[in-house]
Design a protein around this motif. Structure first.
Motif, PDB file in Angstrom:
ATOM      1  N   TRP A  34       1.159   5.607  -2.215  1.00  0.00           N
ATOM      2  CA  TRP A  34       1.539   6.752  -1.385  1.00  0.00           C
ATOM      3  C   TRP A  34       2.941   7.252  -1.698  1.00  0.00           C
ATOM      4  O   TRP A  34       3.177   8.463  -1.768  1.00  0.00           O
ATOM      5  CB  TRP A  34       1.406   6.379   0.097  1.00  0.00           C
ATOM      6  CG  TRP A  34      -0.013   6.208   0.491  1.00  0.00           C
ATOM      7  CD1 TRP A  34      -0.661   5.049   0.792  1.00  0.00           C
ATOM      8  CD2 TRP A  34      -1.002   7.238   0.593  1.00  0.00           C
ATOM      9  NE1 TRP A  34      -1.975   5.284   1.073  1.00  0.00           N
ATOM     10  CE2 TRP A  34      -2.214   6.617   0.969  1.00  0.00           C
ATOM     11  CE3 TRP A  34      -0.988   8.622   0.398  1.00  0.00           C
ATOM     12  CZ2 TRP A  34      -3.393   7.329   1.158  1.00  0.00           C
ATOM     13  CZ3 TRP A  34      -2.162   9.337   0.584  1.00  0.00           C
ATOM     14  CH2 TRP A  34      -3.337   8.695   0.962  1.00  0.00           C
ATOM     15  N   SER A  61       0.823  -1.216   0.000  1.00  0.00           N
ATOM     16  CA  SER A  61       0.000   0.000   0.000  1.00  0.00           C
ATOM     17  C   SER A  61       0.852   1.260   0.000  1.00  0.00           C
ATOM     18  O   SER A  61       0.435   2.305  -0.505  1.00  0.00           O
ATOM     19  CB  SER A  61      -0.936   0.004   1.215  1.00  0.00           C
ATOM     20  OG  SER A  61      -0.196   0.140   2.421  1.00  0.00           O
ATOM     21  N   SER A 107      -7.051   5.008  -2.376  1.00  0.00           N
ATOM     22  CA  SER A 107      -5.990   5.010  -1.368  1.00  0.00           C
ATOM     23  C   SER A 107      -6.530   5.333   0.019  1.00  0.00           C
ATOM     24  O   SER A 107      -6.213   4.654   1.006  1.00  0.00           O
ATOM     25  CB  SER A 107      -4.914   6.026  -1.762  1.00  0.00           C
ATOM     26  OG  SER A 107      -4.433   5.775  -3.055  1.00  0.00           O
TER      27      SER A 107
END
Length: 278
Positions: free
Chosen positions: A138, A133, A203
């Motif tokens: 990010w 993730s 996200s």
């Protein structure tokens, strides 16, 4: 980048969401094939994301790093960078082969895919999930914003210096160099801006469901977490479509290459007909 976006539309949208749904009992439902396509879905998304980062870095090098541009902006270097990024992405997603198991056995044949709780509940699986993730998206968000800020700062400083050297301040007078820089800013922000906006919902939804432990909806398709997640997926896949459209509308070379691809089958047919006629 356009190729990676096309792979997203082929694997993630067409194969996974269309064929697998409408042909539920085809070979796509075998556990081995299902796991393979989950792996291909993940690497196509990762390549789309990181090739967008590489595109942003390319523009940064061309505009802001004159000395490094001579070494970096070569066909061979581009091939090495793209190959290395692809190999790293494929290697990073290998644990996904151990993250899925069969839903059921029919005549001793494993069918369907479901996530293994033993994998995602283990420390290694949970660490991999959080690492994935961060890597998508990010860290790309942070790098794109950093490169964009440095690029825009360099262009603004260069424009002020160029106006001072040329001895005028009128914005109405045309300057080919400044017009080229302006187009670079527009293209850069169109690609990276659409990427960030369209990926942001997915996200934030992922982080919120993991932090609040609401990732399992138990069949409640009206749950806000489920709606936010599915909306994020839809916008995320839309990002792969918009990048290609942006290139098609802004880049003359891209449009020219696209026309060649479209015309090539017809040119081959025409050549074959002419030879047959002779």
């Amino acid at each position: 980048m356009a190729t990676a976006d096309l792979l997203v539309l082929v694997f993630n949208v067409t194969v996974y969401h269309v064929f697998s749904y409408h042909f539920a009992h085809s070979f796509l439902s075998y556990t081995a094939m299902c796991t393979l396509f989950n792996y291909l879905n993940s690497i196509s998304l990762c390549m789309s994301v990181w090739f967008t980062v590489l595109f942003t870095f390319d523009r940064f090098v061309v505009i802001c790093w004159e000395k490094f541009k001579v070494i970096y902006c070569r066909v061979r270097t581009a091939a090495v960078v793209i190959t290395a990024a692809t190999v790293l992405i494929c290697s990073e997603n290998i644990p996904l082969f151990f993250a899925y198991g069969p839903e059921r056995l029919i005549d001793h044949v494993p069918w369907g895919c479901r996530t293994k709780l033993s994998f995602f509940m283990s420390p290694a699986g949970e660490a991999y999930s959080w690492l994935h993730s961060v890597l998508v998206p990010w860290l790309p968000f942070a790098l794109i914003l950093l490169f964009n800020c440095l690029t825009v700062r360099r262009i603004l400083v260069a424009n002020r210096s160029r106006r001072a050297v040329r001895g005028y301040r009128s914005e109405s007078q045309s300057d080919p160099k400044m017009e080229s820089r302006k187009k670079s800013i527009i293209l850069l922000f169109a690609v990276s801006g659409s990427f960030i906006l369209l990926w942001l919902t997915a996200s934030v939804s992922f982080l919120s469901t993991r932090i609040t432990n609401t990732a399992h909806y138990r069949g409640d398709y009206a749950a806000p977490a489920y709606l936010a997640t599915e909306t994020g997926y839809m916008l995320m896949y839309l990002s792969s479509f918009t990048n290609t459209c942006i290139y098609a509308t802004t880049q003359a070379k891209f449009r020219g290459e696209l026309k060649k691809v479209v015309k090539s089958p017809w040119n081959c047919i025409l050549l074959f007909v002419r030879r047959m006629g002779n």
